[in-house]
Scaffold this active site. Structure first.
Site, PDB file in Angstrom:
ATOM      1  N   SER A  41       0.853  -1.287   0.033  1.00  0.00           N
ATOM      2  CA  SER A  41       0.119  -0.187  -0.005  1.00  0.00           C
ATOM      3  C   SER A  41       0.841   1.239  -0.018  1.00  0.00           C
ATOM      4  CB  SER A  41      -0.743  -0.168   1.271  1.00  0.00           C
ATOM      5  OG  SER A  41      -1.510   1.270   1.530  1.00  0.00           O
ATOM      6  N   LYS A  80      31.385  -3.634   1.154  1.00  0.00           N
ATOM      7  CA  LYS A  80      31.507  -3.156   2.729  1.00  0.00           C
ATOM      8  C   LYS A  80      32.450  -4.521   3.150  1.00  0.00           C
ATOM      9  CE  LYS A  80      29.158  -3.749   7.007  1.00  0.00           C
ATOM     10  NZ  LYS A  80      27.810  -4.170   7.610  1.00  0.00           N
ATOM     11  N   VAL A 187      -4.868  -3.320   2.987  1.00  0.00           N
ATOM     12  CA  VAL A 187      -5.667  -4.507   4.042  1.00  0.00           C
ATOM     13  C   VAL A 187      -6.320  -3.642   4.985  1.00  0.00           C
ATOM     14  CG1 VAL A 187      -5.217  -6.666   5.037  1.00  0.00           C
ATOM     15  CG2 VAL A 187      -3.886  -6.214   3.181  1.00  0.00           C
ATOM     16  N   THR A 345      22.014  -7.141  10.580  1.00  0.00           N
ATOM     17  CA  THR A 345      21.530  -8.521  10.627  1.00  0.00           C
ATOM     18  C   THR A 345      20.153  -8.509  10.117  1.00  0.00           C
ATOM     19  OG1 THR A 345      21.342  -8.372  13.012  1.00  0.00           O
ATOM     20  CG2 THR A 345      23.313  -9.763  12.333  1.00  0.00           C
TER      21      THR A 345
HETATM   22  C1  LIG Z   1      16.877   2.357  12.348  1.00  0.00           C
HETATM   23  C2  LIG Z   1      16.796   1.181  11.341  1.00  0.00           C
HETATM   24  C3  LIG Z   1      17.957   0.845  10.968  1.00  0.00           C
HETATM   25  C4  LIG Z   1      18.117  -0.373   9.989  1.00  0.00           C
HETATM   26  N1  LIG Z   1      19.370  -0.666   9.402  1.00  0.00           N
HETATM   27  C5  LIG Z   1      19.397  -1.958   8.849  1.00  0.00           C
HETATM   28  C6  LIG Z   1      20.701  -2.231   8.442  1.00  0.00           C
HETATM   29  O1  LIG Z   1      21.711  -1.354   8.192  1.00  0.00           O
HETATM   30  N2  LIG Z   1      20.720  -3.431   7.618  1.00  0.00           N
HETATM   31  C7  LIG Z   1      19.617  -4.397   7.867  1.00  0.00           C
HETATM   32  O2  LIG Z   1      19.987  -5.533   7.382  1.00  0.00           O
HETATM   33  N3  LIG Z   1      18.499  -3.857   8.120  1.00  0.00           N
HETATM   34  C8  LIG Z   1      18.184  -2.740   8.699  1.00  0.00           C
HETATM   35  N4  LIG Z   1      17.004  -2.557   9.418  1.00  0.00           N
HETATM   36  C9  LIG Z   1      16.123  -3.186   9.050  1.00  0.00           C
HETATM   37  C10 LIG Z   1      15.422  -3.245   7.708  1.00  0.00           C
HETATM   38  O3  LIG Z   1      15.215  -1.745   7.377  1.00  0.00           O
HETATM   39  C11 LIG Z   1      14.369  -4.046   7.602  1.00  0.00           C
HETATM   40  O4  LIG Z   1      14.659  -5.346   7.980  1.00  0.00           O
HETATM   41  C12 LIG Z   1      14.063  -4.050   6.282  1.00  0.00           C
HETATM   42  O5  LIG Z   1      13.808  -3.001   5.698  1.00  0.00           O
HETATM   43  C13 LIG Z   1      12.728  -4.745   5.980  1.00  0.00           C
HETATM   44  O6  LIG Z   1      11.415  -3.977   6.350  1.00  0.00           O
HETATM   45  P1  LIG Z   1      10.238  -4.789   6.123  1.00  0.00           P
HETATM   46  O7  LIG Z   1      10.064  -5.222   4.555  1.00  0.00           O
HETATM   47  O8  LIG Z   1      10.092  -6.081   7.123  1.00  0.00           O
HETATM   48  O9  LIG Z   1       9.039  -3.585   6.581  1.00  0.00           O
HETATM   49  P2  LIG Z   1       8.751  -2.177   5.841  1.00  0.00           P
HETATM   50  O10 LIG Z   1       9.812  -1.529   5.217  1.00  0.00           O
HETATM   51  O11 LIG Z   1       7.747  -1.500   6.917  1.00  0.00           O
HETATM   52  O12 LIG Z   1       7.435  -2.615   4.873  1.00  0.00           O
HETATM   53  C14 LIG Z   1       5.983  -2.854   5.332  1.00  0.00           C
HETATM   54  C15 LIG Z   1       5.267  -3.080   4.130  1.00  0.00           C
HETATM   55  O13 LIG Z   1       4.211  -3.499   4.492  1.00  0.00           O
HETATM   56  C16 LIG Z   1       3.065  -2.741   3.846  1.00  0.00           C
HETATM   57  N5  LIG Z   1       1.847  -2.858   4.540  1.00  0.00           N
HETATM   58  C17 LIG Z   1       1.559  -2.570   6.091  1.00  0.00           C
HETATM   59  N6  LIG Z   1       0.602  -2.512   6.360  1.00  0.00           N
HETATM   60  C18 LIG Z   1      -0.171  -2.862   5.293  1.00  0.00           C
HETATM   61  C19 LIG Z   1      -1.526  -2.803   4.856  1.00  0.00           C
HETATM   62  N7  LIG Z   1      -2.514  -2.663   6.169  1.00  0.00           N
HETATM   63  N8  LIG Z   1      -2.097  -3.087   3.655  1.00  0.00           N
HETATM   64  C20 LIG Z   1      -1.266  -3.315   2.822  1.00  0.00           C
HETATM   65  N9  LIG Z   1       0.261  -3.155   2.891  1.00  0.00           N
HETATM   66  C21 LIG Z   1       0.511  -3.041   4.250  1.00  0.00           C
HETATM   67  C22 LIG Z   1       3.494  -1.470   3.555  1.00  0.00           C
HETATM   68  O14 LIG Z   1       2.961  -0.765   2.412  1.00  0.00           O
HETATM   69  C23 LIG Z   1       5.042  -1.764   3.270  1.00  0.00           C
HETATM   70  O15 LIG Z   1       5.148  -2.162   1.718  1.00  0.00           O
HETATM   71  C24 LIG Z   1      17.036  -1.267   9.958  1.00  0.00           C
HETATM   72  C25 LIG Z   1      15.931  -0.813  10.572  1.00  0.00           C
HETATM   73  C26 LIG Z   1      15.669   0.454  11.107  1.00  0.00           C
HETATM   74  C27 LIG Z   1      14.547   0.529  12.143  1.00  0.00           C
END
Ligand SMILES: Cc1cc2nc3c(=O)[nH]c(=O)nc-3n(C[C@H](O)[C@H](O)[C@H](O)COP(=O)(O)OP(=O)(O)OC[C@H]3O[C@@H](n4cnc5c(N)ncnc54)[C@H](O)[C@@H]3O)c2cc1C
Length: 443
Positions: A41, A80, A187, A345
């Site tokens: 979304s 890196k 969703v 990680t």
């Molecule tokens: C401060 C910080 C630093 C980081 N640094 C690192 C790093 O250096 N190295 C590393 O490996 N990882 C790092 N991470 C972690 C990394 O950012 C995440 O593991 C990675 O981006 C995966 O995020 P995600 O896809 O799980 O969630 P998100 O990026 O939050 O994506 C969530 C998705 O779900 C969708 N969504 C949510 N609710 C709904 C809904 N109701 N309906 C439809 N869609 C929905 C959103 O649209 C989005 O597309 C860091 C995290 C943070 C917070």
């Protein structure tokens, strides 16, 4: 019971984890027999940080058949070789955790034990960092990719810094080419069967998306695993007190360094990650010791290069879902847990979640033993990484702020206590099976 195969997989979320899942499944499943749908979304953005990785990402990219040079170009990535830690042991101290081994082990004696012995003798020995080629290369601002298959040059290890949003976009193209269907939509409701299994997702515009297996990549909130199934959360903030981060990208300044920099600060630490088109900067801190405005000010003051956005604050709780797989929902990415970004990680945990899922791919019976094993091994992996991260804080000798005194004096998990006791006794490092971090890293 006859085993009915899974025919429809639905992924919720199009962040790094959602698209890594979509790409991995589209590569490994027979897409003629399984439909994979990803829902994301625009109304809910992605986390958008997450720029540093560890060498295992090479394995994932190789599995997908991705060309390294193309990947580096498309993600504005850089190589890196490790992480430079500044001011962690005490103010003024620095070391590099490099992705390569130290010296050469003998059959029953590790190199570092021989080094420790020599150091205690009158003749002494030079600093251990001089015996690690990857570390020496990092200090010289050099990289050597695929330099040699044997000999000392084969010990050079590397990972990447990347723009996580560009990586997600890159994998989206890959997954869609392999037949993954992408739906843009929010969703708003989740339909469950009588036994609690998820049967369909309702989108805001009225569409109903049915599935057999649901992968929750919805980010911290955990739309399916927590909001719907109430899997619960194991909170580790008593061991990992940092619970906020402020991020601030800036223009590049100076040469691109082949390592991440992690500088300890008053109530946490600051990251600096070089990409081709910008520099990622952030401050991870404990809100009990520092407020958001002061954290942003400290980060701005320390950031080199012109800022490219306003500082953005993110909140988190270190820990993981009690069940990463519950019924027919598997949480991968931030919906499953977050330790903290110190050793980069998170993307690795996404990748290992995907390979665990592929190894344990269920049928429609959803054998409880399979689910238990998935949860057991995922939890163990989280715990092993947790111990490694806690080590960085616990072994500080700093006492200049309340935060560092807390870290130095805090209780740590028994598993880490045990490891520390073994090392203090005679420099032995025992690494449990499947522990992500090698003896070199622990050293
Ligand atoms: C401060 C910080 C630093 C980081 N640094 C690192 C790093 O250096 N190295 C590393 O490996 N990882 C790092 N991470 C972690 C990394 O950012 C995440 O593991 C990675 O981006 C995966 O995020 P995600 O896809 O799980 O969630 P998100 O990026 O939050 O994506 C969530 C998705 O779900 C969708 N969504 C949510 N609710 C709904 C809904 N109701 N309906 C439809 N869609 C929905 C959103 O649209 C989005 O597309 C860091 C995290 C943070 C917070």
């Amino acid at each position: 019971m006859r085993a009915e195969p899974i025919r429809q997989v639905v992924i919720v979320g199009g962040g790094t984890s959602g698209w890594m899942c979509a790409a991995g499944l589209s590569r490994m499943l027979d897409m003629r027999h399984v439909a994979v749908t990803l829902i994301e979304s625009d109304q809910i953005g992605t986390i958008g940080v997450g720029e540093a990785t560890i060498p295992t990402l090479q394995t994932f990219n190789n599995l997908l058949g991705i060309d390294e040079a193309d990947f580096i170009r498309q993600t504005q990535g850089t190589f890196k070789l490790g992480i430079e830690f500044i001011d962690w042991g005490q103010l003024g101290e620095r070391y590099i955790h490099a992705f390569g081994p130290f010296g050469r082990d003998r059959p029953e004696v590790r190199f570092h034990q021989m080094w420790l012995k020599l150091r205690s003798l009158p003749a002494g020995i030079s600093d251990i960092s001089e015996y690690n080629l990857t570390l020496v290369a990092a200090r010289l601002n050099r990289v050597g990719i695929g330099a040699a298959k044997t000999g000392v040059f084969s010990t050079l290890g590397h990972a990447y810094h990347l723009d996580a949003s560009l990586y997600a976009r890159y994998l989206r193209t890959y997954a869609e080419r392999n037949g993954v269907r992408r739906l843009e939509g929010l969703v708003t409701a989740v339909n469950q069967r009588e036994d609690g299994f998820v049967s369909a997702l309702m989108l805001k515009d009225g569409r109903v998306i049915e599935g057999d297996l649901f992968i929750d990549c919805s980010g911290f909130r955990g739309l399916l695993i927590e909001d719907t199934l109430k899997a619960g959360y194991t909170d580790w903030s008593h061991w990992l007190p940092c619970d906020r981060a402020v991020a601030l990208p800036s223009e590049n300044s100076g040469p691109l360094l082949p390592y991440t920099r992690a500088t300890a600060d008053a109530a946490g630490w600051r990251w600096r990650i070089p990409l081709q088109h910008r520099q990622g900067n952030g401050y991870v801190y404990a809100s009990a010791h520092l407020d958001d405005d002061t954290a942003a000010q400290r980060l701005s003051a320390a950031t080199e290069g012109r800022p490219l956005a306003d500082p953005r604050v993110l909140r988190f709780t270190a820990g993981h879902r009690r069940k990463l797989w519950d019924k027919n929902v598997i949480a991968i990415g931030l919906s499953g847990g977050f330790i903290e970004p110190l050793e980069s990680t998170s993307i690795h945990l996404v990748q290992s979640g995907i390979s665990r899922l592929l190894r344990m791919f269920p049928d429609k019976n959803f054998n409880p033993a399979l689910i238990d094993e998935f949860n057991r091994s995922s939890t163990l992996e989280y715990e092993q990484i947790r111990d490694f991260i806690v080590l960085h804080y616990k072994t500080t000798r700093r006492d200049d702020t309340a935060f560092w005194r807390h870290c130095r004096d805090m209780e740590v998990p028994d598993t880490l206590k045990h490891k520390l006791a073994l090392f203090r006794d005679s420099g032995r490092i025992f690494r449990l099976q499947d522990d992500l971090f090698s003896e070199t890293s622990w050293l």
